[in-house]
Design a protein around this motif. Structure first.
Motif, mmCIF file in Angstrom:
data_model
loop_
_atom_site.group_PDB
_atom_site.id
_atom_site.type_symbol
_atom_site.label_atom_id
_atom_site.label_comp_id
_atom_site.label_asym_id
_atom_site.label_seq_id
_atom_site.Cartn_x
_atom_site.Cartn_y
_atom_site.Cartn_z
ATOM 1 N N ALA A 141 0.828 -1.210 0.000
ATOM 2 C CA ALA A 141 0.000 0.000 0.000
ATOM 3 C C ALA A 141 0.859 1.256 0.000
ATOM 4 C CB ALA A 141 -0.940 -0.007 1.207
ATOM 5 N N VAL A 142 1.937 1.241 0.771
ATOM 6 C CA VAL A 142 2.848 2.391 0.809
ATOM 7 C C VAL A 142 3.463 2.617 -0.570
ATOM 8 C CG1 VAL A 142 5.044 3.226 1.740
ATOM 9 C CG2 VAL A 142 3.340 2.219 3.273
ATOM 10 N N GLN A 143 3.867 1.529 -1.220
ATOM 11 C CA GLN A 143 4.458 1.656 -2.558
ATOM 12 C C GLN A 143 3.434 2.185 -3.565
ATOM 13 O OE1 GLN A 143 6.500 -1.185 -6.002
ATOM 14 N NE2 GLN A 143 6.566 -1.830 -3.861
ATOM 15 N N PHE A 144 2.219 1.648 -3.526
ATOM 16 C CA PHE A 144 1.189 2.091 -4.469
ATOM 17 C C PHE A 144 0.798 3.549 -4.229
ATOM 18 C CE2 PHE A 144 -0.393 -2.576 -4.649
ATOM 19 C CZ PHE A 144 0.636 -2.893 -5.526
ATOM 20 N N ASN A 145 0.942 4.002 -2.997
ATOM 21 C CA ASN A 145 0.585 5.381 -2.665
ATOM 22 C C ASN A 145 1.666 6.371 -3.081
ATOM 23 O OD1 ASN A 145 -1.436 7.095 -1.472
ATOM 24 N ND2 ASN A 145 -0.024 7.456 0.221
ATOM 25 N N MET A 198 6.021 10.000 -10.152
ATOM 26 C CA MET A 198 6.160 9.635 -8.752
ATOM 27 C C MET A 198 6.079 10.874 -7.859
ATOM 28 S SD MET A 198 6.457 6.449 -9.268
ATOM 29 C CE MET A 198 6.709 5.912 -7.566
ATOM 30 N N LYS A 199 5.588 10.676 -6.652
ATOM 31 C CA LYS A 199 5.570 11.764 -5.678
ATOM 32 C C LYS A 199 7.007 12.079 -5.257
ATOM 33 C CE LYS A 199 1.008 10.644 -3.758
ATOM 34 N NZ LYS A 199 0.254 10.197 -2.557
ATOM 35 N N PRO A 200 7.329 13.339 -5.043
ATOM 36 C CA PRO A 200 8.717 13.702 -4.683
ATOM 37 C C PRO A 200 9.235 12.968 -3.456
ATOM 38 C CG PRO A 200 7.445 15.663 -5.235
ATOM 39 C CD PRO A 200 6.470 14.525 -5.195
ATOM 40 N N GLU A 201 8.365 12.744 -2.465
ATOM 41 C CA GLU A 201 8.813 12.094 -1.231
ATOM 42 C C GLU A 201 9.221 10.639 -1.437
ATOM 43 O OE1 GLU A 201 4.211 12.542 -0.884
ATOM 44 O OE2 GLU A 201 5.920 13.642 -1.751
ATOM 45 N N ALA A 202 8.823 10.053 -2.595
ATOM 46 C CA ALA A 202 9.209 8.668 -2.874
ATOM 47 C C ALA A 202 10.704 8.533 -3.138
ATOM 48 C CB ALA A 202 8.415 8.134 -4.064
ATOM 49 N N PRO A 216 13.374 3.065 0.367
ATOM 50 C CA PRO A 216 14.562 2.188 0.412
ATOM 51 C C PRO A 216 15.212 2.019 -0.954
ATOM 52 C CG PRO A 216 12.800 1.277 1.748
ATOM 53 C CD PRO A 216 12.223 2.464 1.054
ATOM 54 N N ILE A 217 14.391 1.836 -1.979
ATOM 55 C CA ILE A 217 14.843 1.939 -3.370
ATOM 56 C C ILE A 217 14.191 3.208 -3.905
ATOM 57 C CG2 ILE A 217 14.806 0.895 -5.665
ATOM 58 C CD1 ILE A 217 14.512 -1.821 -4.313
ATOM 59 N N PRO A 218 14.973 4.219 -4.275
ATOM 60 C CA PRO A 218 14.365 5.495 -4.690
ATOM 61 C C PRO A 218 13.253 5.302 -5.721
ATOM 62 C CG PRO A 218 16.734 5.720 -4.538
ATOM 63 C CD PRO A 218 16.435 4.255 -4.341
ATOM 64 N N TYR A 219 12.134 5.905 -5.421
ATOM 65 C CA TYR A 219 10.942 5.846 -6.278
ATOM 66 C C TYR A 219 10.489 4.405 -6.530
ATOM 67 C CZ TYR A 219 12.342 10.674 -7.097
ATOM 68 O OH TYR A 219 12.708 11.983 -6.923
ATOM 69 N N TYR A 220 10.902 3.503 -5.648
ATOM 70 C CA TYR A 220 10.530 2.082 -5.744
ATOM 71 C C TYR A 220 10.893 1.489 -7.107
ATOM 72 C CZ TYR A 220 8.060 3.026 -1.423
ATOM 73 O OH TYR A 220 7.762 3.390 -0.126
ATOM 74 N N GLY A 224 3.025 -11.050 -9.691
ATOM 75 C CA GLY A 224 4.369 -10.501 -9.801
ATOM 76 C C GLY A 224 4.401 -9.258 -10.660
ATOM 77 N N ILE A 225 5.271 -8.308 -10.279
ATOM 78 C CA ILE A 225 5.500 -7.083 -11.054
ATOM 79 C C ILE A 225 7.010 -6.960 -11.197
ATOM 80 C CG2 ILE A 225 5.132 -4.586 -11.200
ATOM 81 C CD1 ILE A 225 2.885 -4.938 -9.099
ATOM 82 N N ALA A 226 7.512 -7.212 -12.393
ATOM 83 C CA ALA A 226 8.963 -7.267 -12.587
ATOM 84 C C ALA A 226 9.404 -6.305 -13.684
ATOM 85 C CB ALA A 226 9.387 -8.690 -12.937
ATOM 86 N N THR A 227 10.695 -5.965 -13.655
ATOM 87 C CA THR A 227 11.249 -5.078 -14.681
ATOM 88 C C THR A 227 11.709 -5.844 -15.914
ATOM 89 O OG1 THR A 227 13.394 -5.201 -13.573
ATOM 90 C CG2 THR A 227 11.971 -3.348 -13.002
ATOM 91 N N GLY A 228 11.667 -7.170 -15.842
ATOM 92 C CA GLY A 228 12.042 -7.994 -16.988
ATOM 93 C C GLY A 228 11.286 -9.307 -16.969
#
Length: 307
Positions: free
Chosen positions: A229-233, A266-270, A274-278, A302-306
């Motif tokens: 939820a934090v990541q999606f927000n 992305m929101k600036p605070e992201a 831990p990983i910038p902007y997730y 799953g949500i992956a970059t590859g």
């Protein structure tokens, strides 16, 4: 006064009376036809004081959020719970499919005097009431929990919102009639509908709905749910550009993969995550989405970059 003067005066009075009668009749006819009207400034159209009056709740603050086709006003009853009015310029039918993808039932309530539908969660609680303005625009009445509005209160509030949208001013205080099942059935969502709905609710700032679309292994604990939820927000905007099947030779009856192109802000605070902007960039992003079948529904596994 001679006869001709008297006739002129009488004619003048008749003409004035006729014009006055026309103006009054015209106004009455104009006022008699309800016009649905909502601006993108939801907090202004439905001010805090009006919400307090119609709900009987004390609103400690309001918060407006605007992102693309979504315009939101949140009315806080305490620091953690709030009532939401959300104006969306999106397809009503797609919204119904998205709710079905979340395992929700679509119903209506004959106490709400305008076109609408109600999304009901598997536990029987109302998730939201959707007041339909036209096929591609609706105003949704949401809440964080029953601490914000009870089942009866959310229906009554939706009644009042519908009345105000159509030009009414009187608050509804009577007990609403029971919810009735809709006469039309919503077809089961296709896999692409589920993916579009998943990223759509994130873009609409509804992280809890997005979390509910994840596969059970992704949300095994409350900590997992909170982390997602934090990541999606962390998204300011998120829009699906394309969805296409991927690696179809590896598909099984219960597992499919898709390549999704998205446009994100992305929101600036992201930046301090831990990983910038997730791991997301502002602009175009490509993600590989794994779907697994859980019962009759497809869930995001799953949500992956590859691939």
């Amino acid at each position: 006064m001679n006869k001709n003067t008297l006739i002129a005066v009488i004619v003048g009075v008749v003409v004035i009376a006729g014009v006055t009668g026309y103006v009054l009749t015209h106004r009455q006819r104009s006022n008699g036809s309800s016009q649905i009207s909502v601006s993108t400034n939801v907090c202004s159209d439905f001010p805090k004081e009006w919400v307090e009056q119609t709900t009987g709740k004390t609103i400690i603050k309001t918060e407006a959020m605007n992102s693309g086709p979504t315009h939101v006003c949140q009315y806080y009853v305490d620091e953690n719970n709030f009532i939401t009015l959300r104006l969306n310029n999106l397809s009503v039918e797609d919204q119904k499919k998205g709710q079905a993808a979340l395992g929700r039932t679509i119903t209506t309530n004959n106490a709400i005097a305008m076109d609408h539908f109600i999304a009901v969660q598997p536990d029987g609680r109302i998730n939201g009431v959707y007041l339909v303005i036209n096929p591609n625009q609706f105003l949704a009445v949401d809440r964080t929990s029953t601490k914000a509005l009870s089942e009866e209160e959310i229906i009554r509030f939706a009644q009042n919102v519908a009345g105000k949208m159509q030009g009414g001013t009187r608050s509804v205080a009577s007990t609403p009639t029971p919810t009735q099942k809709a006469t039309t059935e919503v077809s089961k969502p296709q896999e692409t509908d589920i993916i579009n709905s998943f990223f759509g609710v994130i873009g609409e700032h509804r992280p809890s709905d997005a979390v509910s679309m994840l596969a059970p292994d992704q949300i095994a604990s409350d900590a997992d749910k909170q982390a997602w939820a934090v990541q999606f927000n962390a998204f300011s905007t998120l829009k699906v550009m394309s969805v296409e099947p991927a690696l179809q030779d590896t598909w099984t009856d219960t597992q499919h993969e898709y390549k999704v192109t998205l446009d994100a802000t992305m929101k600036p605070e992201a930046a301090s995550a831990p990983i910038p902007y997730y791991g997301w960039d502002n602009g175009t992003n490509i993600r590989w989405i794994m779907l697994v079948k859980v019962g009759d529904l497809w869930k995001i596994s799953g949500i992956a970059t590859g691939p």
